[in-house]
Structure formats: structure tokens, C-alpha cells
Scaffold this motif. Structure first.
Motif, PDB file in Angstrom:
ATOM      1  N   ARG A   6      -3.769  -2.271  -1.194  1.00 13.17           N
ATOM      2  CA  ARG A   6      -3.144  -2.965  -0.158  1.00 13.17           C
ATOM      3  C   ARG A   6      -2.442  -4.462  -0.337  1.00 13.17           C
ATOM      4  N   ASP A  64      -9.072  -3.883  -1.335  1.00 17.70           N
ATOM      5  CA  ASP A  64      -7.828  -4.366  -1.187  1.00 17.70           C
ATOM      6  C   ASP A  64      -6.962  -4.636  -2.192  1.00 17.70           C
ATOM      7  N   LYS A 107       3.397  -3.240   4.406  1.00 17.43           N
ATOM      8  CA  LYS A 107       2.235  -2.469   3.956  1.00 17.43           C
ATOM      9  C   LYS A 107       1.390  -3.320   3.205  1.00 17.43           C
ATOM     10  N   ALA A 111       0.630  -1.349  -0.171  1.00 16.31           N
ATOM     11  CA  ALA A 111       0.162  -0.052  -0.026  1.00 16.31           C
ATOM     12  C   ALA A 111       0.943   1.099  -0.087  1.00 16.31           C
ATOM     13  N   ARG A 119     -10.238   2.507   3.565  1.00 17.25           N
ATOM     14  CA  ARG A 119      -9.957   1.015   3.621  1.00 17.25           C
ATOM     15  C   ARG A 119     -11.145   0.117   3.817  1.00 17.25           C
TER      16      ARG A 119
END
Length: 891
Positions: free
Chosen positions: A330, A326, A543, A300, A321
């Protein structure tokens, strides 16, 4: 024994017009090494420069082994057929020496004129001048990085033996029109014993009329510094991938099918596109805590939310988030973690859109599983990598599995160029490698015939190894076929499996695991289409989408991280991991403009091309210091005008951003790029001290600059630490006798016993002493720094041994200076030795000579009078052009 004893008294004298630098050296063993043999030849290097406008005249001074019988270009006109003063010779090297001006131009054939040489110490010193005109005073606000490079250093030095040399001289004509200039002999010998204290020498700067030259201990290469991370401050460095993704994978100078080193290629390799068959990530790691942490992730780009972070924001969809984003914000497509015993490598798998979840996949590699590393510093005396620099390389292989939209991947990890073991086949657990298992379903005898043990479906019997995949040498692992845990992989040039066309698993490669994202051919998947919008290459932190229980931030240091398209071979990593990246070796990195270096599906296991690298180098405001905020994070490669990237925008798209990261020192014990002699320090007057107990030849670099680190230039030379016990002369308290010791006795610490062989005619017991006389009288002027000095006078010659450097003699243009150099070896006396009858005339076997360093062109010398004691005289009448301070060196 008849031999040439050398002067070894540490003594220097500075003159207002001329300074005498009395350096010492010891007899050297003359090995039959040369350019074409194992031994290196380089001894000494110094670059200094002057300018007129944008035109710079560089002077390169260097010294090499004199007796190189395997090189015809090294012959000269001396009686022994080798070079002497005035001869012109081509500078030798296993890697041909070159001079880089820093603006893309290079001088490739370097010839020097010999200015000094030593037969007994087997070196020859010379210089050459190179004139170059720059287009601008500096390189866009930073100095032009001029470099004199080549290979290799001498094989018998204590530190940095057989290594390349890089003598760097930054040039910024807006800051200075000349650089400092040193005068020091290539080899300076100093006695060492408890009575004499730590060995030291003076490094003198010429033309230092206002005493403003600054000195600091340098490094044999300009290796810069490291990046320091602290978990308590959540330190990290981020390279946003959104700026790389839009560009093609092919290079800027070649069409489709090039060797794939462009910005988009780095992005796709980090994302694990199926088109990228293999990639290699390597860099230096020092973990300061046993629990370690994540040294790198591709995850991320969320630093923009932190106060003080200057990097760009990611896609607006990543601001909040959620599980639905995702995939693009991320998910970590690569994770590398270390602790005190293991390296963990893997990635996160973003599950299909219906599942909306992330699964972590990591493989543990035991650092001490490799037989070579078991006896090295990481595993001995204790199994711990904490607070130790080591080189880490991760190779990731892509595999296409029929029926799966995702590529499968496998990993291989090497530490210090050695492949590590993994817990499962095909890399093989340690018990397999040692052959300590019972194999097969029906027979349970130890597989003593197969050092690697057996895999599923294999068996052993008491005498043979039936069904085994074959045995390999110690330190290697079994080679298997990709896609299966069975089947013999023949180690032939094509490296194919026996029954299929599949390629073999690499030595130490892990099992196949599902790749992090779908294949790039499935462009409708959001992970493929939009992954870069929220992603970044992160150093020093995790991350990702599935936070681990272990530390998410790293405590320690990182340096010199490089990213390659293709699998770097074991041999390439082992041979190059200690090499700093230098312009002299750019072709070794896989020149992206060279179509013959393309990475394809057929050669990715044996070829590689450098896509990008970051060194984290930055000069702190105080010269030579570290610990300042790391703000300059330009890539080393690509450069601004580089075949890897279109220009414009150039390297700006590779820009990195730091958060709470500082600069720090790299290793100086030889584990990394270079080794610094023990406890080396230098004061403001150029007094260099070695707090060492190790006798031998120590390679030393001193950086000289004007205040504020303006126009820094290095002088690279050798200090020979000679085992000797020095005592006051019984007949003359102003003199010192130094008795040469057996080096083996000096190592018996802490006694420092000084034993030597007193057998007449076999070993000389003493280091010669030196005294200097001159026709001068004391000056009544007092120097605020060094005290009283001398000036020319009409008196008879005076012993000035106690008033050498940093004192000086003030002389005048048009008036002659006369010096007498007197050398005495105490072996000249008739001695009485127990066990021998009568008096032994040992002086018959002792001769003392002189070596002269760089001298003014109008200086004149006499021949050497006598052999022991011996004398040589100098006469010099300086001209008006000589006004200033000069340094003259003798041994």
C-alpha cells in the motif's frame, strides 16, 4: 482601385454525372512568409484511397502558400516564375511532410502535380498518388493508420495557427475497398452579418450515388478522447507494476548502459530507485470540483476485490490489510493531487521495520505563483483552475545523502510549461521572488536589490545586496546548490555549485525530503524486494497506506499521460505540451534504439527518453460520440514491436484496467491540442454551419465516411468569414448584393454596424455575385431527398441559380454539357457619391475573375470574357468511365 474581386456566393449544384460546387473566397493579404520564415504555408489537405486486394492507391490532395520566395523547389513555369497547373513541385514544410502507411513504412519525398491555383488568394493546390501493398487487410483487427503529416499551418488563421497537420485515413480492407472522396476548394469565403445569418458552406462527396455518405465535424489531429472519473463511482484506471518489475531497465536492443527505457526502468522510476537520477510525469487535467482530488498515485493494486474490475489480483499477502505488509502492498511512492488553486506532490515514507508506520510527505505548489500564469486563463479573472483544462508536469529528482540508506528526493511542478513556486527555499516563496522581505539578523532593510530576497545567512543593506545568491529575471526562481540552502549556484554550462561538484537545484525545485523506500542496493528490505507485488500505477484515485482527509477519488478528466526517464527541461515542456504524439516526431521522444540518446548521471538534467504513455483513446459504438465505458487502455508507447520492450510479450505487460471510467471530450478552445471554431455543426447533407461572430480564416476539418464510420477520411480546409451586409438587389429580387464592411465595425456587438469606405477608387464596396446558366430542362423525376432536378435539353441556356447543390443535373455519357458562369460586381455601376462632383465610373477599377477547383480531365474552359461583368464557359462530354456523381468547384 484596380483589384481582382473574387466570387463569394455560396452555391452548389450536384449532377448525376457531375456536380457543380460553387464556393466563395475573398482576396487575401500576401505576406512574405514561407518555409524558412515564421509563417506557416499549409492551407488544405485531403486523403482518399482505392484498393485492389491488399494493394492500396492513396491520393493526397494538398494546398500551400503559392508565393514562397525563399524556396527554390517551389518555382514553376507560370509567367511570375511560380507554379501553375501541370507543374510538379516538392511539398514544402518546416518539418518535412511525410506519408506514413501505418505498418512501419514511410514515403519521405512527396511531389505533387499542380491542379489549381489562385494568385489573389496566394495558394496552389495539387495531388499525388502513392501505391502501397499491405501484408494483411488490417492491423490485427484494427485499421492500418495511414497519415499525411507535416508542419506548419498558416500563421494568420483564427484557430490552430502555426500547428502541425495530421491527415489520418484509417484503412481496413475487410470493411471497404475504397474511401469517400471530397471536392472542396482550399479556401471558401462566406459573408457574415445578422441579415445573412450564420455563415455556412456545403462539403460535397463525390460518387455518392446512394446518398449514404455520413458527415461529422472532425479535429485537426486524431487526438481521440479523455478519460472521465467520478468520485461517487470510485472511478480509477490501474496499471499493475508486477508485470513490469521482472524485466531489465535497459532496452531490448542495447546492452547494459543503454538509455534506460525498458519496462523495469519505468517500475524503478516510480519506486524511486537511487539509480534513476530523475523522472518526469506529465499529462492533461480537468478538475470538475474545487476540492479536486488525486489525479495519480503509485500505490496499492487492490481493484481486484471490486465487482466488475477485470484486472489481475496482487500478491496473496496483500489480500488482508495489516501494518506488516504496507511496505509491499500500500505505500504510495508517488502522489499527485490538484485542487482549484494548488498542485500537491509527494509520497509516503515507509518507516524502518521496527517502527511499522507510514509518514506522508507532500509539497504544495501554487498554480498562480508563476508570473506568466497570473495573467492567463487559470488565474484571470478569478484564481481558479476548476473546469479548465491545463497541462501538468512533475519532475522528481533523486539525491544520495551520505549515511542514509534511502535516497532523498525533490520535486518540481510546471503548469502549461511554466514552473510553479513552492513555500520554502530553494524554490522560494512568492515574497522572496518579489523581493518584499527584510533580510539578515542585524540589518532589517528591504532587500530591494535582490528580487528574490534573501536566504538564511544572507543580508541586505540600503544600497547593495551583500551575500545574496544573485538576481534572476522575472518568472524564474533562485538556483541553489543541492543538499544545502546556501551557496551560490553558477549558471554556467556545467551548472555546478561554486565550492563543490554538486549540481544546482533546478529552477523552482522543492526542498529535499526523505525518499519513500530504502535504496535498491539494500535488497534485504521487503519494500525493495517485494514492492511491485502489490503495487500499481493508479490514475484518478489515491491508493496508499495513510488515507488523507481530502477526497481520495478524483472528479474530472485526464488525457495524454507520459512518463520519461530524465528531467524534461522547461523549454522542452513548454514547446511540446500542446503537441499530440505522432509518428512523425518519434525521434523527438528519445529513440531507445539510438545509443547516442542514453540517459546517464551526466546528462539526466538536459536529456530524457519516453518510457511509456497512455492516451485513453477509444472509439465509441456510435461514430464520433463519447461517454461510453472506457475499456481499451493500450499504451501508445511502447508499441507492440518497440525498442523499449522485448517482443514477445510486447506492450501487453503495460496493460491498464479501468473501473467505472468513461470516455469524454477533450478541450477544443485552443488550451489543449486544437481549437474548434465557435458552434461548428454539419448536417446529413454536408451543410457545415459556423455559429461564429469572429471574422477571419477558420480552419475546419470534416470527416466523411460510409455508414458505421467505415473508411473515414478527413478534408481539412479554410473558411474565410467575410464581414458583409447582404441585401436583396433592387432591380432583380433573385439576386443579392453583399456590401463589404469594415471588420472593426462588425465587432461592435450587438449592433453589427456595417461601415465601409465609399471613397471612389479606394475600396470596393461589394462582394461579387455569381449566376450559373446551363442548357438543361427541368426533370419530372423527383428525388426523395432533394426534390426536382434537371437533365440535358435542347433549350437555350437557363438560369439554374436556385437549383444548385444538393440538386443535380442528370447527364449522359457521350453527350455534351454546357455551363455559363456569370460574375458581377455591383461596383461596376456608375455611382453618385456625396462630396464628389458628377458621376464616378467606378467600374473602370473593378475586375472579376474565376478560380477552378478539381475538374474532369476532359472538361474544357474558355478564357474569361470581359472584366466586370465577366463570363467563363465550360463544356464537358463525359465518357463511360465517368459514370457516377462528381463535384466541380469554382470561385
Amino acid at each position: 482601385m484596380a483589384w481582382m474581386a473574387r466570387m463569394r456566393r455560396r452555391s452548389m449544384l450536384r449532377l448525376f454525372v457531375a456536380a457543380i460546387c460553387l464556393c466563395a473566397a475573398a482576396p487575401a493579404v500576401r505576406a512574405l512568409d514561407g518555409v524558412l520564415s515564421v509563417g506557416g504555408t499549409y492551407r488544405f489537405g485531403h486523403v482518399h484511397w482505392t484498393s485492389m486486394g491488399n494493394t492500396v492507391e492513396f491520393t493526397v490532395e494538398a494546398a500551400f502558400k503559392r508565393d514562397m520566395t525563399d524556396l527554390s523547389l517551389w518555382t514553376g513555369t507560370a509567367l511570375d516564375g511560380l507554379a501553375k497547373v501541370g507543374d510538379e513541385v516538392v511539398i514544402p514544410g518546416r518539418i518535412p511532410p511525410q506519408f506514413y502507411f501505418g505498418d512501419g513504412m514511410v514515403e519521405e519525398t512527396l511531389k505533387m502535380t499542380v491542379s489549381a491555383y489562385s494568385v489573389s488568394e496566394d495558394w496552389v493546390m495539387g495531388s499525388l498518388k502513392i501505391v502501397h501493398k499491405y501484408a494483411t487487410p488490417n492491423n490485427g483487427g484494427v485499421p492500418w493508420d495511414a497519415q499525411f503529416t507535416g508542419c506548419c499551418r498558416h500563421s494568420y488563421i483564427v484557430n490552430n495557427k502555426d500547428a502541425e497537420w495530421v491527415i489520418a485515413a484509417p484503412v481496413d480492407l475487410n470493411m471497404a475497398n475504397k474511401s469517400p472522396k471530397a471536392n472542396v476548394l482550399p479556401m471558401v469565403s462566406v459573408p457574415f452579418s445578422p441579415l445573412t445569418g450564420a455563415p455556412f458552406v456545403y462539403v460535397s462527396a463525390e460518387d455518392n450515388a446512394d446518398d449514404t455518405i455520413e458527415f461529422r465535424v472532425g479535429k485537426p489531429w486524431d487526438v481521440g478522447n479523455a478519460a472521465v472519473f467520478k468520485s461517487a463511482e470510485k472511478s480509477f484506471v490501474a496499471v499493475p507494476l508486477a508485470s513490469l518489475a521482472p524485466f531489465p531497465c535497459t532496452t531490448a536492443t542495447a546492452g547494459a548502459g543503454s538509455n534506460f527505457a525498458g519496462p523495469g526502468c519505468l517500475f524503478r522510476a516510480l519506486r524511486t530507485d537511487s539509480g534513476q537520477q530523475a523522472s518526469t510525469v506529465e499529462g492533461w487535467v480537468l478538475s470538475s470540483k474545487d476540492e479536486g482530488g488525486y489525479v495519480m498515485t503509485v500505490g496499492a493494486n487492490d481493484g481486484y476485490s471490486l465487482a466488475g474490475y477485470s484486472g489481475p489480483a496482487a500478491d496473496p499477502r496483500c489480500a488482508i490489510r495489516s501494518s506488516s505488509n504496507d511496505a509491499i502492498c500500500r505505500v504510495a511512492s508517488l502522489m499527485i493531487k490538484v485542487n482549484t488553486t494548488h498542485v500537491f506532490v509527494g509520497h509516503e515514507v515507509f518507516l524502518d521495520s521496527g517502527s511499522q508506520g507510514v509518514r506522508r510527505q507532500e509539497e504544495a505548489f501554487d498554480i498562480c505563483s508563476n508570473s506568466y500564469l497570473k495573467s492567463d486563463y487559470l488565474c484571470t479573472p478569478t484564481k481558479t483552475a476548476t473546469n479548465k483544462w491545463f497541462h501538468l508536469a512533475v519532475v522528481r529528482f533523486q539525491h544520495t545523502v551520505p549515511g542514509d540508506i534511502r535516497p532523498s528526493v525533490s520535486y518540481k511542478v510546471l503548469v502549461n510549461g511554466r514552473p510553479l513556486n513552492v513555500a520554502s527555499y530553494p524554490g522560494g516563496p512568492s515574497r522572496q521572488r518579489k523581493g518584499e522581505v527584510a533580510c539578515g539578523s542585524s540589518q532589517t532593510v528591504q532587500c530591494s536589490m535582490c528580487p528574490l530576497g534573501c536566504a538564511t545567512g544572507e543580508w541586505c543593506n540600503a544600497g547593495t545586496c551583500a551575500g545574496c545568491l544573485g538576481c534572476v529575471s522575472a518568472g524564474e526562481f533562485r538556483f541553489g546548490c543541492r543538499g544545502t540552502s546556501q551557496g551560490e549556484c553558477k549558471k554556467e554550462p556545467d551548472r555546478k555549485c561554486a565550492s563543490t561538484t554538486s549540481k544546482c537545484f533546478e529552477n523552482g525545485e522543492s526542498n529535499l525530503v526523505q525518499g519513500p523506500i530504502p535504496s535498491s542496493v539494500n535488497a534485504s528490505e521487503p519494500t525493495v524486494r517485494d514492492f511491485a507485488k502489490g503495487a500499481a500505477l493508479i490514475f484518478g484515485a489515491y491508493k496508499g497506506a495513510a488515507p488523507p482527509a481530502t477526497p481520495q477519488y478524483f472528479d474530472g478528466s485526464l488525457d495524454e499521460w507520459r512518463f520519461w526517464n530524465g528531467a524534461r527541461s522547461d523549454s522542452a515542456l513548454l514547446n511540446d505540451y500542446k503537441r499530440p504524439m505522432t509518428v512523425a516526431r518519434e525521434n523527438f521522444y528519445g529513440d531507445p534504439s539510438d545509443p547516442s540518446r542514453r540517459i546517464t548521471v551526466d546528462n539526466y538534467l538536459v536529456s530524457s527518453v519516453l518510457m511509456a504513455s497512455w492516451s485513453f483513446d477509444q472509439l465509441c459504438p456510435v461514430s464520433g460520440s463519447t461517454g461510453c465505458a472506457l475499456e481499451t487502455l493500450d499504451s501508445v508507447y511502447p508499441k507492440d514491436q518497440d525498442a523499449r520492450v522485448p517482443y514477445p510479450p510486447g506492450k501487453s505487460i503495460y496493460k491498464a484496467y479501468s473501473y467505472n471510467t468513461t470516455t469524454g471530450e477533450i478541450d477544443n478552445q485552443g488550451r489543449m491540442f486544437y481549437s474548434l471554431s465557435d458552434g461548428m455543426e454539419i448536417d446529413s447533407r454536408g451543410k457545415l454551419t459556423l455559429h461564429t461572430r469572429l471574422v477571419g480564416d477558420h480552419q475546419v476539418v470534416v470527416i466523411m465516411s460510409y455508414p458505421g464510420n467505415v473508411a473515414p477520411v478527413p478534408v481539412d480546409f479554410i473558411i474565410k468569414v467575410v464581414p458583409a451586409g447582404c441585401y436583396e438587389n433592387a432591380e432583380d429580387a433573385t439576386k443579392t448584393d453583399c456590401i463589404i464592411c469594415d471588420p472593426a465595425t462588425m465587432l461592435k456587438l450587438p449592433q453589427y454596424t456595417c461601415g465601409y469606405d465609399k471613397t471612389p477608387g479606394v475600396n470596393n464596396e461589394f462582394m461579387p455575385s455569381l449566376s450559373i446558366k446551363a442548357s438543361v430542362i427541368p426533370s419530372y423525376a423527383v428525388d426523395s431527398i432533394v426534390g426536382n432536378a434537371y437533365h440535358l435539353g435542347e433549350e437555350a441556356v437557363t438560369d439554374i441559380q436556385g437549383s444548385l447543390y444538393p440538386y443535380y443535373i442528370r447527364i449522359f455519357a457521350g453527350f455534351e454539357l454546357k455551363l455559363e458562369l456569370h460574375a458581377l460586381d455591383m461596383q461596376s455601376k456608375k455611382v453618385v457619391i456625396a462630396g464628389y462632383e458628377g458621376v464616378y465610373d467606378d467600374h473602370l477599377f473593378t475586375k472579376v475573375g474565376f478560380t477552378v477547383g478539381r475538374m474532369p480531365s476532359t472538361a474544357k474552359f474558355t478564357t474569361v470574357h470581359n472584366t466586370n461583368p465577366s463570363q467563363m464557359d465550360l463544356a464537358w462530354t463525359p465518357c463511360s468511365r465517368d459514370v457516377g456523381r462528381h463535384t466541380l468547384c469554382f470561385e
